[in-house]
Design a protein around this motif. Structure first.
Motif, short mmCIF file in Angstrom:
data_model
loop_
_atom_site.label_atom_id
_atom_site.label_comp_id
_atom_site.label_asym_id
_atom_site.label_seq_id
_atom_site.Cartn_x
_atom_site.Cartn_y
_atom_site.Cartn_z
N LYS A 193 0.84 -1.19 0.00
CA LYS A 193 0.00 0.00 0.00
C LYS A 193 0.88 1.24 0.00
CE LYS A 193 -2.27 1.73 3.67
NZ LYS A 193 -3.21 1.86 4.76
N ASN A 194 0.57 2.18 -0.88
CA ASN A 194 1.22 3.48 -0.90
C ASN A 194 0.88 4.18 0.40
OD1 ASN A 194 1.49 6.34 -1.24
ND2 ASN A 194 1.45 6.09 -3.46
N LYS A 195 1.85 4.88 1.03
CA LYS A 195 1.60 5.50 2.33
C LYS A 195 0.51 6.57 2.29
CE LYS A 195 4.76 9.32 2.71
NZ LYS A 195 5.57 10.05 3.63
N ASN A 196 0.20 7.09 1.11
CA ASN A 196 -0.86 8.09 0.99
C ASN A 196 -2.23 7.47 0.73
OD1 ASN A 196 0.81 10.32 1.42
ND2 ASN A 196 1.49 10.29 -0.71
N GLU A 197 -2.25 6.19 0.38
CA GLU A 197 -3.52 5.52 0.13
C GLU A 197 -4.22 5.21 1.44
OE1 GLU A 197 -3.37 2.07 -2.39
OE2 GLU A 197 -1.94 3.03 -3.72
N VAL A 198 -5.53 5.29 1.42
CA VAL A 198 -6.34 4.97 2.58
C VAL A 198 -7.12 3.70 2.27
CG1 VAL A 198 -8.20 5.79 4.07
CG2 VAL A 198 -6.53 7.41 3.19
N GLU A 199 -7.05 2.74 3.18
CA GLU A 199 -7.77 1.48 2.98
C GLU A 199 -9.21 1.65 3.44
OE1 GLU A 199 -7.45 -3.05 4.64
OE2 GLU A 199 -5.60 -1.93 4.32
N VAL A 200 -10.16 1.23 2.60
CA VAL A 200 -11.58 1.36 2.94
C VAL A 200 -12.23 -0.02 3.04
CG1 VAL A 200 -11.78 3.64 1.87
CG2 VAL A 200 -12.35 1.62 0.55
N VAL A 201 -13.35 -0.04 3.72
CA VAL A 201 -14.13 -1.26 3.88
C VAL A 201 -14.78 -1.60 2.54
CG1 VAL A 201 -16.14 -2.24 5.07
CG2 VAL A 201 -14.58 -0.72 6.29
N LYS A 202 -14.93 -2.89 2.28
CA LYS A 202 -15.62 -3.35 1.07
C LYS A 202 -16.89 -4.09 1.48
CE LYS A 202 -11.54 -3.63 -1.76
NZ LYS A 202 -10.61 -4.44 -2.49
N GLY A 203 -17.89 -4.00 0.62
CA GLY A 203 -19.11 -4.77 0.83
C GLY A 203 -20.04 -4.26 1.92
N VAL A 204 -20.04 -2.96 2.18
CA VAL A 204 -20.95 -2.42 3.20
C VAL A 204 -22.40 -2.56 2.71
CG1 VAL A 204 -21.71 -0.30 4.36
CG2 VAL A 204 -19.28 -0.82 4.16
N ASP A 205 -23.25 -3.06 3.60
CA ASP A 205 -24.68 -3.16 3.33
C ASP A 205 -25.29 -1.80 3.67
OD1 ASP A 205 -27.42 -3.55 3.42
OD2 ASP A 205 -27.30 -5.44 4.54
N LEU A 206 -25.55 -0.98 2.65
CA LEU A 206 -26.02 0.38 2.88
C LEU A 206 -27.32 0.41 3.68
CD1 LEU A 206 -25.50 2.78 -0.17
CD2 LEU A 206 -24.56 2.92 2.13
N ALA A 207 -28.22 -0.52 3.41
CA ALA A 207 -29.50 -0.55 4.13
C ALA A 207 -29.24 -0.76 5.63
CB ALA A 207 -30.41 -1.63 3.58
N ARG A 208 -28.30 -1.60 5.96
CA ARG A 208 -27.97 -1.88 7.36
C ARG A 208 -27.23 -0.71 8.00
NH1 ARG A 208 -24.28 -6.85 9.40
NH2 ARG A 208 -24.76 -6.62 11.60
N TYR A 209 -26.53 0.08 7.22
CA TYR A 209 -25.78 1.24 7.71
C TYR A 209 -26.70 2.42 8.05
CZ TYR A 209 -21.78 4.41 8.07
OH TYR A 209 -20.83 5.29 8.53
N MET A 210 -27.92 2.40 7.50
CA MET A 210 -28.85 3.51 7.71
C MET A 210 -29.22 3.63 9.18
SD MET A 210 -29.19 4.84 4.71
CE MET A 210 -27.45 4.41 4.55
N GLY A 211 -29.69 4.82 9.53
CA GLY A 211 -30.12 5.09 10.90
C GLY A 211 -29.27 6.18 11.52
#
Length: 186
Positions: free
Chosen positions: A3-21
């Motif tokens: 990973k490049n030191k400037n890159e930010v690792e993000v989560v994959k496969g987030v269930d948007l409906a479950r993230y709501m609220g």
């Protein structure tokens, strides 16, 4: 692959409906777009029929509810990465100018209880939780995760919350004058 030191690792496969609220801000980098004395800061996300997300950001300052509404959407609809764009129109009392920012989910626990949100610029960072308090050990783990991603965690400021949290209907609202004051550092 390294990973490049400037890159930010993000989560994959987030269930948007479950993230709501509702999500409470546990800590964040101070922003000129929010009142400096804001407490009980939170965001409420609602999935729309078109797949975009309604965003309601609220904070209480001087006994008044300050808020702004916007829209979030996937930066790349074909990617499974949790990289969203959030668009608000400012000033809130006369929404004319669109302002778009990045909302990247850097960490999300499997129960969708707490999250670490950042941006590739590393200028903004939020620790969010479904409750207005977060276990200190979990908080410290999220801070370490942010530090490992290259964020200057010394800028993190914990957000004050009252118990119980205020209800939206009980607070006098100030839809926009606060925004102008915050731009000028008040």
């Amino acid at each position: 692959m390294t990973k490049n030191k400037n890159e930010v690792e993000v989560v994959k496969g987030v269930d948007l409906a479950r993230y709501m609220g509702r999500w409470y801000e546990i800590a964040s980098f101070p922003s000129r777009d929010q009142p400096k004395n804001g407490i009980n800061t939170r965001a409420t996300y609602t999935l729309r029929d078109d797949g975009t997300v309604n965003v309601l950001n609220e904070t209480w300052s001087d006994g008044k509810r300050r808020f702004i509404e916007g829209t979030a959407y996937k930066a790349d609809p074909n990617s499974d990465e949790a990289k969203l764009k959030v668009k608000f129109y400012v000033p809130p009392f006369l929404p004319l100018i669109p302002v778009t920012g990045d909302y990247w989910v850097l960490y999300l626990d499997e129960d969708y209880h707490h999250a670490l949100i950042g941006q590739p610029s590393k200028k903004n960072l939020w620790i969010l939780c479904r409750e207005n308090q977060l276990d200190e050990e979990i908080y410290n783990q999220l801070v370490e995760k942010a530090k490992g991603e290259g964020y200057d965690v010394s800028k993190l400021k914990k957000t004050k919350h009252t118990n119980p949290p205020p209800e939206t209907e009980d607070a006098p609202a100030d839809k926009g004058i606060w925004w102008l004051r915050s731009i000028f550092g008040k």
